[in-house]
Scaffold this active site. Structure first.
Site, PDB file in Angstrom:
ATOM      1  N   SER A 149      72.664  41.543  30.648  1.00  8.88           N
ATOM      2  CA  SER A 149      71.728  40.806  31.489  1.00  8.88           C
ATOM      3  C   SER A 149      71.565  39.371  30.979  1.00  8.88           C
ATOM      4  O   SER A 149      72.555  38.642  30.880  1.00  8.88           O
ATOM      5  CB  SER A 149      70.395  41.556  31.547  1.00  8.88           C
ATOM      6  OG  SER A 149      69.582  41.054  32.583  1.00  8.88           O
ATOM      7  N   ASP A 275      73.707  45.835  42.020  1.00 11.11           N
ATOM      8  CA  ASP A 275      72.685  45.411  41.055  1.00 11.11           C
ATOM      9  C   ASP A 275      71.448  44.903  41.797  1.00 11.11           C
ATOM     10  O   ASP A 275      71.541  43.954  42.574  1.00 11.11           O
ATOM     11  CB  ASP A 275      73.254  44.311  40.155  1.00 11.11           C
ATOM     12  CG  ASP A 275      72.378  44.000  38.950  1.00 11.11           C
ATOM     13  OD1 ASP A 275      71.140  43.948  39.104  1.00 11.11           O
ATOM     14  OD2 ASP A 275      72.935  43.803  37.853  1.00 11.11           O
ATOM     15  N   HIS A 302      71.443  47.875  37.621  1.00  9.31           N
ATOM     16  CA  HIS A 302      71.359  46.784  36.653  1.00  9.31           C
ATOM     17  C   HIS A 302      71.492  47.341  35.234  1.00  9.31           C
ATOM     18  O   HIS A 302      70.596  48.006  34.734  1.00  9.31           O
ATOM     19  CB  HIS A 302      70.036  46.027  36.785  1.00  9.31           C
ATOM     20  CG  HIS A 302      69.949  44.843  35.857  1.00  9.31           C
ATOM     21  ND1 HIS A 302      70.843  43.795  35.906  1.00  9.31           N
ATOM     22  CD2 HIS A 302      69.098  44.568  34.828  1.00  9.31           C
ATOM     23  CE1 HIS A 302      70.529  42.916  34.974  1.00  9.31           C
ATOM     24  NE2 HIS A 302      69.490  43.364  34.297  1.00  9.31           N
TER      25      HIS A 302
END
Length: 352
Positions: A149, A275, A302
């Site tokens: 991320s 995502d 995600h």
């Protein structure tokens, strides 16, 4: 750009199920058990981020073995060294023969007290400086890095800056990295609100902790902390950075468009098409060099990519395989260089 061979069972094909289970307490506990099962010795370290900045991290190594290299792992926003994906990836890398350093960004984990100023996403210089310090402390070569991320965004920027910093980085892997921060904000605002609420809640708690630790320096009130994500980020930009505007701030840590085209370090990127936090369109617009590869999976949520009811992860295995390949290539290149140097030295000697 290529596809991914990740295929979850039917019940794991919801992006929300993937995303929520990936950060669940059950998976964090499973990650802790996997890490403990390696038998690695883990020690805490404060590393130099430059200009007086101190960052906290955890170094793990299986004693009695010669490490194949050093893996630097970077977590996502409001994650930490103890996030489930960090533990699971560390366990995989340790089993593959590497030593691992899990780095906390400023104000993440239990590190709010180490620095007076507040974390923001443009603090790449201190992460690069810390990586150089870590490489100097632990001499295992090659060094490789991975991030998830926002940590994936930092890992990609670390790869961009490594040559100029004198950091010998053999390869980088990024899972669901933030590519275009401005689009990411819009994506969260237009998507399921639970993700925006989650980040608002955890960020507010982090800022309260910072205020409690440095009350004379951070005097913002509770009304400020109740601002929404966009407004709170704008407050951060105006009061704690020199960027001036939210657009300038987002542009400061964007890696969108052509920005990765100058990469000298080999890079692998794994992204899921579903995502719910990071928008996919920015990935299609990336200009990547030949030694960078983008893999897009149909599923994964995600930073999820879960495989089964045990919550085993595809992404952690993917990171280990990709980083291992980069490390192997770096070792082979070093061996070829040494052989060529030895041959040259041997042929250049005068006859006896």
């Amino acid at each position: 750009m290529g596809g991914s061979d990740y295929t979850p069972p039917l019940w794991l094909r919801s992006p929300h199920v993937q995303t929520i289970l990936a950060s669940s307490p059950w998976r964090r506990r499973r990650g802790a058990r996997a890490l403990a099962a390696t038998g690695a010795v883990t020690t805490e370290h404060l590393v130099d981020g430059g200009d007086g900045v101190r960052l906290h991290g955890l170094h793990s190594v299986v004693r009695g073995t010669e490490p194949r290299g050093l893996a630097l792992l970077l977590h996502g926003w409001e994650g930490s060294t103890e996030s489930s994906y960090m533990r699971q990836t560390a366990a995989h890398m340790l089993r593959a023969g590497y030593e691992v350093f899990r780095l906390n960004f400023r104000d993440h984990g239990d590190s709010h007290h180490l620095n007076q100023a507040i974390f923001h996403s443009n603090r790449i210089d201190e992460v690069v400086h810390a990586a150089v310090d870590i490489a100097a402390r632990f001499a295992s070569r090659p060094m490789i890095a991975a991030g998830y991320s926002l940590g994936g965004n930092f890992a990609l920027r670390l790869a961009l800056r490594a040559p100029a910093a004198g950091l010998q980085l053999a390869g980088v892997a990024a899972v669901c990295p933030v590519i275009d921060p401005a689009r990411t904000m819009l994506h969260m605002e237009r998507g399921h609100r639970m993700y925006l609420r989650h980040f608002e809640r955890t960020w507010r708690a982090s800022l309260r902790r910072k205020r409690d630790l440095f009350p004379d320096h951070h005097v913002f009130d509770d009304a400020t902390l109740q601002l929404g994500m966009r407004e709170l980020t704008d407050w951060l930009v105006q009061t704690h950075t020199d960027f001036g505007t939210l657009d300038n701030y987002f542009d400061g840590y964007s890696v969108a468009g052509e920005r990765l085209s100058s990469l000298q370090v080999p890079v692998d990127i794994l992204m899921s098409a579903d995502d719910p936090v990071i928008p996919l369109d920015a990935f299609h617009a990336l200009a990547l060099p030949a030694h960078a590869r983008l893999e897009i999976s149909r599923w994964g949520g995600h930073c999820g990519f879960l495989l089964d009811r045990h919550l085993d992860g595809f992404a952690e295995r993917w990171v280990t395989e990709r980083l291992g390949a980069h490390a192997d290539a770096a070792r082979e290149a070093t061996a070829r260089t040494r052989l060529a140097t030895a041959v040259h030295a041997g042929t250049s000697q005068p006859p006896l």
